[in-house]
Design a protein around this motif. Sequence first.
Motif, mmCIF file in Angstrom:
data_model
loop_
_atom_site.group_PDB
_atom_site.id
_atom_site.type_symbol
_atom_site.label_atom_id
_atom_site.label_comp_id
_atom_site.label_asym_id
_atom_site.label_seq_id
_atom_site.Cartn_x
_atom_site.Cartn_y
_atom_site.Cartn_z
ATOM 1 N N GLN A 1 -1.014 1.500 28.238
ATOM 2 C CA GLN A 1 -0.936 2.298 27.019
ATOM 3 C C GLN A 1 -0.555 1.513 25.774
ATOM 4 O O GLN A 1 -0.519 2.088 24.683
ATOM 5 C CB GLN A 1 0.074 3.438 27.220
ATOM 6 N N TYR A 2 -0.270 0.231 25.858
ATOM 7 C CA TYR A 2 0.147 -0.508 24.674
ATOM 8 C C TYR A 2 -0.988 -0.819 23.716
ATOM 9 O O TYR A 2 -0.746 -1.126 22.548
ATOM 10 C CB TYR A 2 0.882 -1.791 25.075
ATOM 11 N N VAL A 3 -2.208 -0.761 24.197
ATOM 12 C CA VAL A 3 -3.344 -0.877 23.279
ATOM 13 C C VAL A 3 -3.342 0.318 22.329
ATOM 14 O O VAL A 3 -3.523 0.176 21.113
ATOM 15 C CB VAL A 3 -4.669 -0.955 24.055
ATOM 16 N N VAL A 4 -3.116 1.498 22.877
ATOM 17 C CA VAL A 4 -3.013 2.701 22.051
ATOM 18 C C VAL A 4 -1.808 2.604 21.126
ATOM 19 O O VAL A 4 -1.866 2.977 19.951
ATOM 20 C CB VAL A 4 -2.901 3.960 22.945
ATOM 21 N N ALA A 5 -0.700 2.085 21.642
ATOM 22 C CA ALA A 5 0.511 1.941 20.828
ATOM 23 C C ALA A 5 0.266 1.029 19.635
ATOM 24 O O ALA A 5 0.714 1.318 18.519
ATOM 25 C CB ALA A 5 1.649 1.393 21.687
ATOM 26 N N ALA A 6 -0.455 -0.070 19.851
ATOM 27 C CA ALA A 6 -0.750 -0.990 18.754
ATOM 28 C C ALA A 6 -1.601 -0.308 17.687
ATOM 29 O O ALA A 6 -1.377 -0.482 16.479
ATOM 30 C CB ALA A 6 -1.470 -2.226 19.287
ATOM 31 N N LEU A 7 -2.564 0.489 18.115
ATOM 32 C CA LEU A 7 -3.399 1.232 17.160
ATOM 33 C C LEU A 7 -2.569 2.243 16.381
ATOM 34 O O LEU A 7 -2.788 2.444 15.177
ATOM 35 C CB LEU A 7 -4.537 1.931 17.898
ATOM 36 N N LEU A 8 -1.608 2.865 17.041
ATOM 37 C CA LEU A 8 -0.743 3.831 16.362
ATOM 38 C C LEU A 8 0.157 3.144 15.333
ATOM 39 O O LEU A 8 0.432 3.700 14.267
ATOM 40 C CB LEU A 8 0.105 4.589 17.385
ATOM 41 N N VAL A 9 0.621 1.938 15.651
ATOM 42 C CA VAL A 9 1.440 1.198 14.691
ATOM 43 C C VAL A 9 0.618 0.869 13.450
ATOM 44 O O VAL A 9 1.089 1.008 12.311
ATOM 45 C CB VAL A 9 1.992 -0.092 15.323
ATOM 46 N N VAL A 10 -0.631 0.441 13.655
ATOM 47 C CA VAL A 10 -1.520 0.157 12.526
ATOM 48 C C VAL A 10 -1.775 1.428 11.720
ATOM 49 O O VAL A 10 -1.755 1.413 10.477
ATOM 50 C CB VAL A 10 -2.850 -0.444 13.015
ATOM 51 N N LEU A 11 -2.001 2.551 12.413
ATOM 52 C CA LEU A 11 -2.215 3.823 11.728
ATOM 53 C C LEU A 11 -0.993 4.225 10.916
ATOM 54 O O LEU A 11 -1.117 4.740 9.794
ATOM 55 C CB LEU A 11 -2.549 4.917 12.753
ATOM 56 N N THR A 12 0.193 3.980 11.455
ATOM 57 C CA THR A 12 1.430 4.272 10.726
ATOM 58 C C THR A 12 1.489 3.488 9.421
ATOM 59 O O THR A 12 1.828 4.038 8.358
ATOM 60 C CB THR A 12 2.648 3.926 11.596
ATOM 61 N N MET A 13 1.146 2.214 9.482
ATOM 62 C CA MET A 13 1.154 1.391 8.277
ATOM 63 C C MET A 13 0.134 1.874 7.257
ATOM 64 O O MET A 13 0.399 1.901 6.054
ATOM 65 C CB MET A 13 0.883 -0.068 8.645
ATOM 66 N N ALA B 1 0.787 3.388 3.479
ATOM 67 C CA ALA B 1 0.119 2.794 2.322
ATOM 68 C C ALA B 1 -0.622 3.822 1.478
ATOM 69 O O ALA B 1 -0.592 3.772 0.245
ATOM 70 C CB ALA B 1 -0.849 1.705 2.778
ATOM 71 N N VAL B 2 -1.300 4.781 2.124
ATOM 72 C CA VAL B 2 -2.152 5.717 1.389
ATOM 73 C C VAL B 2 -1.410 6.978 0.956
ATOM 74 O O VAL B 2 -1.946 7.757 0.150
ATOM 75 C CB VAL B 2 -3.387 6.126 2.234
ATOM 76 N N SER B 3 -0.201 7.191 1.475
ATOM 77 C CA SER B 3 0.498 8.442 1.157
ATOM 78 C C SER B 3 0.912 8.515 -0.303
ATOM 79 O O SER B 3 0.977 9.606 -0.880
ATOM 80 C CB SER B 3 1.730 8.594 2.052
ATOM 81 N N SER C 1 2.357 11.652 -2.942
ATOM 82 C CA SER C 1 2.024 13.015 -2.530
ATOM 83 C C SER C 1 2.993 13.500 -1.452
ATOM 84 O O SER C 1 3.099 12.871 -0.384
ATOM 85 C CB SER C 1 0.592 13.071 -1.986
ATOM 86 N N PRO C 2 3.723 14.586 -1.670
ATOM 87 C CA PRO C 2 4.678 15.074 -0.672
ATOM 88 C C PRO C 2 4.020 15.396 0.665
ATOM 89 O O PRO C 2 4.574 15.088 1.723
ATOM 90 C CB PRO C 2 5.267 16.336 -1.326
ATOM 91 N N TRP C 3 2.839 16.012 0.627
ATOM 92 C CA TRP C 3 2.166 16.397 1.867
ATOM 93 C C TRP C 3 1.666 15.187 2.639
ATOM 94 O O TRP C 3 1.766 15.138 3.878
ATOM 95 C CB TRP C 3 1.023 17.361 1.576
ATOM 96 N N LEU C 4 1.141 14.195 1.935
ATOM 97 C CA LEU C 4 0.687 12.977 2.617
ATOM 98 C C LEU C 4 1.865 12.196 3.182
ATOM 99 O O LEU C 4 1.775 11.618 4.278
ATOM 100 C CB LEU C 4 -0.116 12.099 1.662
ATOM 101 N N ARG C 5 2.966 12.185 2.475
ATOM 102 C CA ARG C 5 4.150 11.495 2.980
ATOM 103 C C ARG C 5 4.741 12.232 4.180
ATOM 104 O O ARG C 5 5.269 11.606 5.099
ATOM 105 C CB ARG C 5 5.192 11.339 1.865
ATOM 106 N N LEU C 6 4.635 13.543 4.175
ATOM 107 C CA LEU C 6 5.057 14.315 5.342
ATOM 108 C C LEU C 6 4.170 13.988 6.542
ATOM 109 O O LEU C 6 4.654 13.824 7.668
ATOM 110 C CB LEU C 6 5.012 15.815 5.035
#
Length: 233
Positions: A10-22, A26-28, A31-36
Motif C-alpha cells: 500500500q505504500y505506492v498509494v501512500a506516496a500518491l496521497l502525499v503528492v496529492l496532499t501537496m 498548493a492550489v487551495s 479559498s476556505p472551501w478548498l483549504r477545508l
Amino acid sequence: MERHERYRDQYVVAALLVVLTMIMIAVSGTSPWLRLLALVVEGGTLLFILWASAVRQPTFVLAALLVVAAIGVAGISVIRGGAFSDEALATVGVLLALSAPVAIVRRLLAEVRITASTVAGALCVYLLAGLLFSYVFGLLDATDHGHFFVQVTHPPSVDYLYFSLVTLTTVGYGDYTAGGSLGRMLAVTEALAGQLYLVSVVAVLVSNIGRERAPRHPDKRGGAPGQDSAGQA
C-alpha cells in the motif's frame, strides 16, 4: 493472514496521497472551501499511512480523533461563514510530517523482502521530510515577523512548500532565498539530508529489490534460529 501482510503493497498509494496532499495545499490558495478540502485530504493521508503501517489500534484511534476534531472545527467555521482555521491545517500537517515517517520506517524495518512497496515507503519519508521543513520555515517566518525570505514578506504557505521541495532536491532556482542565518543553515541541512538520503537509502533499496534481508535478531550462538550449537534442530 497477518495485518502487516495484508497491507504490504500500500505504500505506492501512500506516496500518491502525499503528492496529492501537496498539490491540494498548493492550489487551495485563500479559498476556505478548498483549504477545508486540503485538510480532509491531508488527514486522510495521515490515517491511510498509519493504517498501512499497521500501527497499534490506540495510536490509530488517537490520530483519527485528532483529525476528525480538526476537520470539525474548521468545517463549522467555514459553514458559518467565518475564516478557515489555518491552525487546523498546520496541526494535521505537522502530525502527518512527524508521525507518518516514524510509522513507515518501523514498518519497513520489519519487512523481510525488499519490494517496490519498500522503495515507495522510503520515498514517502523523503516527501514528508520536505513537508516537515516547509512547516519549520513557516514557523521561523512567523517568529521573525515575515522576514524569512529575502525577496518577500508574509508569503503564502505554498511558498514555504515550494522552497522546501526545491531545496530538498537541490534544484536551487534562486527565486526565493533564506535571509537569516538559522534559515540558511536549515536550508543547507535539508539539501544535504535530501541528497544523502537519495544516494544511500533509496539507491540501496532500489539496487536490492527482490532480495531478502538477514534476520534482525540472529541466534546469539551463531547458529540458525531453532538450532543448537551443534547445528541440530
